[in-house]
Structures are given as C-alpha cells and as structure tokens.
Scaffold this active site. Structure first.
Site, PDB file in Angstrom:
ATOM      1  N   TYR A 158       3.824  37.756  33.592  1.00 45.50           N
ATOM      2  CA  TYR A 158       4.932  38.624  33.371  1.00 45.50           C
ATOM      3  C   TYR A 158       5.201  39.213  34.793  1.00 45.50           C
ATOM      4  O   TYR A 158       6.478  39.376  35.236  1.00 45.50           O
ATOM      5  CB  TYR A 158       4.826  39.557  32.193  1.00 45.50           C
ATOM      6  CG  TYR A 158       6.365  40.358  32.012  1.00 45.50           C
ATOM      7  CD1 TYR A 158       7.331  39.636  31.508  1.00 45.50           C
ATOM      8  CD2 TYR A 158       6.114  41.541  32.153  1.00 45.50           C
ATOM      9  CE1 TYR A 158       8.506  40.309  31.359  1.00 45.50           C
ATOM     10  CE2 TYR A 158       7.072  42.261  32.093  1.00 45.50           C
ATOM     11  CZ  TYR A 158       8.520  41.712  31.526  1.00 45.50           C
ATOM     12  OH  TYR A 158       9.520  42.791  31.122  1.00 45.50           O
ATOM     13  N   LYS A 162       8.663  39.089  36.972  1.00 41.05           N
ATOM     14  CA  LYS A 162       9.671  39.928  37.333  1.00 41.05           C
ATOM     15  C   LYS A 162       9.752  40.603  38.742  1.00 41.05           C
ATOM     16  O   LYS A 162      10.799  41.054  39.153  1.00 41.05           O
ATOM     17  CB  LYS A 162       9.170  41.471  36.336  1.00 41.05           C
ATOM     18  CG  LYS A 162       9.284  41.003  35.012  1.00 41.05           C
ATOM     19  CD  LYS A 162      10.608  40.453  34.490  1.00 41.05           C
ATOM     20  CE  LYS A 162      11.842  41.203  34.586  1.00 41.05           C
ATOM     21  NZ  LYS A 162      13.108  40.406  33.974  1.00 41.05           N
TER      22      LYS A 162
END
Length: 290
Positions: A158, A162
């Site tokens: 993740y 990002k």
C-alpha cells in the site's frame, strides 16, 4: 472523479456539485452510483451529476471509458484520482496481473490520466488532483518487485502504491511544463478519515478495521478529510507540483495546508524511471506534443 460513490470522494462530489460544478462519478457499481446521486440530489435538486462505470483494476475498462469520453469531445476541467484499495490481507491481482493496490491505486490512475489528457488540454486551465496518503512516508518503489510477487506485506504494498501516486503527481507537473500542456498537477491526502477503506481493505476484524469501528473519535469526518482535495482542486492559490494535507497532529486531521513531502518522493531519477516503466506496463504513452 474516481472513487466518488462513498467516503472522501463522495464528499468531494457533494461539495463540487453544491458549488455548481458538473460532476461525473466514476466507479464499478452502477447501483451504488445511483444511490450516491440520489443522496446528493436530496439536498441539491439541481445538482449536475452523473455516473459512469469504470474499473481501475482493468485496463480495458479504462480504455473503454476514455474512448467514450473522447467521442463526446467535452473538455475536462478537473480530474480527481481518488479511488483506492487498502491492505488486502492476501496478495490479489488486477485483471491484467498487477498487484491489486499498485494496479488500482496507481497504475489505473496513470493510464486514465494519460488517455484523458486530450480532453484536459481542451480546457483553459485544467487540474489533475492525485490522492496520496500519510502511508507514502514509509513507501519505497521496488523496481525489482513492483508487483510484490516475491514478497507481499499489505502495508508495504500500500505504501508503495501511494508513494507512486505522489511521485506521479509531481512528474505529471514536470512533464506538463516540459511539453507545454498547460495542465496543473497537484497532490493531496486526506489525513486519517472515517471511511470504509480500512474495513473493506484490511478487513473489519484486523487492528485497523477494529480501530475504525470501535475508536471512531481517532478519525476525522470524511467531509473534513475531503478539504485538502477540494482546496487543491479549486483554490486559486493552490500551486502545481505541491502537496496538500491536514495541518494538525502530523497531518492526520485539521484543515488544508502544504504537506511534508517524503524525501524518496523527491528523487527525480526514480520518478522518471517510474514514469517510463508505467507507460510500458499500462501500454500507454503520454504524448510529447499534440
């Protein structure tokens, strides 16, 4: 606007329609789209809002949507790359074989922006807002294992996705200046907000999901989390190549302010390499000129 049928994206759509913008909600579920539109029209009967189906985890879906928009010929003044998947416990893949978070959060938005660029160029002063996260601070672009095949840890994947979003926003601004596109690219993040992302991503019974369910006071409301995006999207003083987020408690809550950029997001060589690799992966190129 991607991911606009719930959470922060929904609040963005609600605020923009209230200000008179014409908004196109993008998502995978037409029923959820219809329900979200109905919610908005309950308080704003004159809201100019519609829904289009788009699956960011499917490059063919992105291409089909983009072609439909190109055929309409309508200029796009604002593109908000908001949708996201967060920390599925097991490694999952998109339709095209990319790790789900990298493919959805980052590469899908990369491909979408590239294919909508002709319509962004038709606008007088178009903006592209790409959502990152406080998780980008610990992110690292691992070119040896971009798809987390050798090693998958939910938060690591993740964080990479990002960070990639953040680097994309900055590189898009540089490419726009270099190629005279006249498109302003800005990054934003919502802090930590009360949305379903933690529950549907990590799972309700994970530590993150339980915190979201049982300790809601730790999270700011979605409408508050939407403010940095709305500032980046509409404020005259918002500048291309900058990053906006909440201004309190290590940027987890508060009102829009310039956010701290992680050192790794400022690596120009890595940013350009990611841009080039992403074009190959998505089988799409940003044109140098029109």
């Amino acid at each position: 606007m991607t991911g606009s049928t719930e959470g922060v994206g929904f609040e963005d759509a609600k605020a923009l329609t209230s200000a008179g913008w014409t908004v196109v909600m993008l998502g995978r579920n037409p029923q959820k789209g219809a329900e979200s539109i109905e919610k908005i029209k309950q308080t704003n009967l004159n809201a100019k809002i519609s829904f289009e189906k788009l699956d960011l985890a499917d490059l063919s879906s992105i291409e089909a949507f983009a072609n439909k928009m190109i055929e309409s010929g309508q200029a796009i003044d604002l593109l908000i790359n908001n949708a996201g998947v967060m920390t599925p416990p097991k490694r999952l893949e998109t339709k095209d074989g990319f790790e789900l978070q990298f493919g959805t959060n980052y590469l899908g938005h990369f491909a979408l922006t590239a294919q909508l660029l002709p319509l962004l160029l038709k606008a007088e002063d178009a903006r592209v807002i790409t959502l990152s996260s406080v998780a980008a601070r610990d992110g690292k672009i691992n070119f040896d294992d971009l798809q987390s095949k050798s090693f998958y840890k939910p938060m690591v994947a993740y964080g990479q996705s990002k960070l990639a979003d953040l680097m994309f926003a900055f590189e898009l601004q540089r490419q726009s200046v270099k190629n005279n596109w006249g498109v302003t690219s800005i990054a934003a993040h919502p802090g930590i907000s009360r949305t379903n992302l933690l529950i549907t991503g990590a799972g309700r019974w994970t530590a993150a999901g339980m915190a979201r369910t049982c300790l809601p006071f730790l999270f700011q409301p979605s409408a508050q989390g939407a403010l940095p995006t709305l500032f980046a999207a509409t404020a005259p003083e918002a500048k291309g190549g900058l990053y906006y987020g909440p201004n309190k408690m290590s940027e987890t809550r508060g009102f829009p302010s310039i956010a701290r950029i992680p050192a790794q997001a400022q690596n120009l060589d890595v940013s350009l390499k990611l841009w080039e690799v992403s074009q190959k992966l998505a089988k799409i190129e940003f044109p140098n000129s029109f």
